[in-house]
Structures are given as structure tokens and as C-alpha cells.
Design a protein around this motif. Sequence first.
Motif, mmCIF file in Angstrom:
data_model
loop_
_atom_site.group_PDB
_atom_site.id
_atom_site.type_symbol
_atom_site.label_atom_id
_atom_site.label_comp_id
_atom_site.label_asym_id
_atom_site.label_seq_id
_atom_site.Cartn_x
_atom_site.Cartn_y
_atom_site.Cartn_z
ATOM 1 N N GLN A 121 0.823 -1.205 0.000
ATOM 2 C CA GLN A 121 0.000 0.000 0.000
ATOM 3 C C GLN A 121 0.860 1.259 0.000
ATOM 4 O O GLN A 121 0.542 2.229 -0.689
ATOM 5 C CB GLN A 121 -0.929 -0.012 1.216
ATOM 6 N N VAL A 122 1.960 1.234 0.753
ATOM 7 C CA VAL A 122 2.870 2.389 0.756
ATOM 8 C C VAL A 122 3.447 2.599 -0.639
ATOM 9 O O VAL A 122 3.513 3.726 -1.144
ATOM 10 C CB VAL A 122 3.994 2.182 1.787
ATOM 11 N N ALA A 123 3.889 1.512 -1.277
ATOM 12 C CA ALA A 123 4.458 1.620 -2.618
ATOM 13 C C ALA A 123 3.430 2.148 -3.618
ATOM 14 O O ALA A 123 3.763 2.959 -4.501
ATOM 15 C CB ALA A 123 4.978 0.249 -3.069
ATOM 16 N N GLU A 124 2.170 1.718 -3.466
ATOM 17 C CA GLU A 124 1.113 2.222 -4.352
ATOM 18 C C GLU A 124 0.891 3.717 -4.133
ATOM 19 O O GLU A 124 0.740 4.487 -5.097
ATOM 20 C CB GLU A 124 -0.177 1.447 -4.109
ATOM 21 N N TYR A 125 0.865 4.143 -2.856
ATOM 22 C CA TYR A 125 0.674 5.567 -2.560
ATOM 23 C C TYR A 125 1.813 6.395 -3.158
ATOM 24 O O TYR A 125 1.590 7.477 -3.722
ATOM 25 C CB TYR A 125 0.620 5.792 -1.049
ATOM 26 N N ILE A 126 3.036 5.897 -3.023
ATOM 27 C CA ILE A 126 4.184 6.625 -3.566
ATOM 28 C C ILE A 126 4.095 6.709 -5.086
ATOM 29 O O ILE A 126 4.373 7.768 -5.686
ATOM 30 C CB ILE A 126 5.504 5.938 -3.127
ATOM 31 N N THR A 127 3.703 5.616 -5.710
ATOM 32 C CA THR A 127 3.565 5.595 -7.176
ATOM 33 C C THR A 127 2.551 6.623 -7.647
ATOM 34 O O THR A 127 2.814 7.404 -8.583
ATOM 35 C CB THR A 127 3.149 4.197 -7.653
ATOM 36 N N TYR A 128 1.386 6.644 -7.005
ATOM 37 C CA TYR A 128 0.355 7.599 -7.409
ATOM 38 C C TYR A 128 0.753 9.040 -7.060
ATOM 39 O O TYR A 128 0.387 9.982 -7.772
ATOM 40 C CB TYR A 128 -0.978 7.237 -6.763
#
Length: 409
Positions: free
Chosen positions: A148-155
Motif C-alpha cells: 500500500q505504501v508503494a502504491e501511494y508513492i507511485t500515485y
Amino acid sequence: MITKYLIILKSIFTGMLFSDQTAKLLSEIIALTTIIAVSYAICWLCSYLSNKVFGILAKKTKTQADDIFVENRVFNKFFLLIPAYAIRNFAPDALPDYPTAFKIIIILTKIYEIIIYARIVTSLMKTLYDIYNTKDISRTKSMKGLLQVAEYITYAIAVLFIITTLTGKDLSSIIIGLGTLSAVLMLVFKDSILGFVGGIQLSVNDMVRLGDWITVPQHNADGDVIDISLTTVKVQNFDKTITMIPTYSLVSESFTNWRGMAESEGRRISRYIIIDTESIKFCTPEMITRFKEISLVRDYIEAKELEIAEYNKKHGFDTSETPVNGRNQTNLGILRAYITEYLKANENLSKDLVIMVRQLQPTEFGLPLQVYAFCSNKNWPDYERIQSDIFDHIIAAVPMFDLRIYQRP
């Protein structure tokens, strides 16, 4: 090719008695619409064919990884870039007299590309996460919070690129400008930040795993962990209700994890009965004779009698008239020996772990006699049944030793 297509369309509309300006506008709109429609048709066709081809290939292999790639449609997302490239390359020919509209289309296609690239990256991460979940290590190390952290950073990065596309400013200047909003961002994403830190601590210290039975009194949670995300830990209580606990609460507050019990050879039984102290007494010869009829303590009583007789003879004690002189057996001591032998003979208790019957600190109600053992069957209903059977027997056996269990009138 687009130019010839425009000429054909214009001639058709002119033949329909439209003015030159109207015929030109309609032909350009239809040309642009055709480009968009054809590009998406190619995109759909490529996706369909890739699903078929990769699906067939994936079924022929033994590994699960390629099946997960096909199920998550990772390859399909790459084909979504086709419309952006097609519109950007052919739109100038379709709109030769509208440079402003073309610039807007270029910006929109770039934003579309950024979104698709973000989806590709998150889809790859989700696929790797699903592959990770097929491994045994995933049962002890949950990576959902990190995903979830990686997804937030990507977006977040995608949003920054979209802002630079819309404003035409350099990315570094945008980041510097966002630095002034750091305090606001910290406040808005406080739970996410705390949850991220808490999730890392839970994972690194191996505090909670999926499937663990935990008890968190502060949140009225008592059940199995069914999900660990960035900000919350989901617990399914034994009454089938769901409790959501903030991840950082498990780091900052105390809780009980029953994993050690689940992984051990047995589940602990630690319960006591309270003996009325007025019923505790030295054993008379008649009592000794009667107690010897109980098979579980016959050998104990005989061995103890020989030991006590030898001790009293050696020290010159005569206990026939005054039992308090020297050593003598008590009905409570024989009861303890009986319960110990009864527990050792119980096939539901682990013989490799502690089996003990001990006295606790006397209270105003009497003398607590504690049973401490481990049940081999850790299933909750079976454990409670076995524990209840043991104490049913003990409570019924106590009067056989001329003892009473305390019970307030």
C-alpha cells in the motif's frame, strides 16, 4: 494517409451540399474520432489475443507465477498505451488548422500515459505481492502494508508528473513548492505515516502474523488476525464480529499474542479450587486404610508410610497419641498426590510439559489448590471440554478425602 482520408470525407460532405467550412470541420471531427476508435479497437484486439495466447502458455507450465500474471491482466495494461501514441502521432494530420486543440490533445494524452504507467507499475507490484502470497513465508510476514505504501508513492509521483504537464514547470520546482505544505501533509496523512511505521515494527519484530490469535482489551478484540494493512489490523472475534485496530496501537499499547501457545505442544490449564481449611487434618489409621483402597494413591501412601515411620523412629517421635509430634500424613497431601496421579494418567494431557498440583497463598475463603498442566488438544471447544471433565472429577473426588470445597452460603 490521414490527409487523403480528410479529402475523401470533405468531398462527401461537399456533395451533400454542406459549405466548405462546415464540410472541413465535420471531416476533421470524424477523422479524429476514427483515429480514437481504431486505436482503441487495436488495443482491445491486442489485449484479447494476448489473453488467449498467454493463457494457453500459462496452463502448460507448472509454476503459478505466470498464471497470476495472466489473471491480473498485467500485459493488457501495456496495450492501453496504444491510443495515446496513435492520437499523438495522427492528430496533427487530422486537425491541421487547430493547433490550440492539438496542444490540448497532446497534454491530455500525456496525462493519460502517466495514469497508465502508474497502473502498470501498481499492477506489477500487486502481481508480485500475489506471487509472494503463494510462498510459505507470507504466512508469517505480511507485505500488504508495504504494498500500500508503494502504491501511494507511485500515485503521488504520478500526480507530480501530471502537475508538471499541466503547468509546464520543472519537477524540482514543484517539489520545492510542496515542501511548504509538508506540515499540512503530515497532519492529513498522520494515520498513514503512523500506520506505516507501526507496520514496519510489527513485521520486523514479528509481533503479529496473519492467523495469529490476539487479545487487545483496549479495543475489545479477542480473535484471529485476518488482515494486516497499512493503517489497520483486522481481527475476527470468536463471536464472528470484526474489530479494526489501528496498526500503531499494537506498537504503542499492550496486547496478548497466543501464537506461542498455538505452536507449543499443549495449551495450558491453570485453574484452582478452594479447600475449606477447617476440613484439613492429620490422617488417622482408619483414614489411611480407607485411602489405600484408592488405586491411584495406594503406592504413594505405602511408600510415604515407610518413609515417615523410619523418620519418626530415627528421631524418637511417637505420633500415636499426638500426631503433631514428628511427621504424619494429611488428607490434603494425599489429595494432592491423587490429583497429580490422575492428571498423569489422563491421555489428553501432555506428558512432556509440566504437570503440577500446588497450594497458592491462603485467603479468607480458604486454601487454593491449583492444577497446572497442558492439554494436548488445543482446539478451543475440545480444550474446554477436557478441562471441565478434569475439574468435574476433582470436585467430586474431594469429599472422598474428608475435605470440603469452600462455598459461600
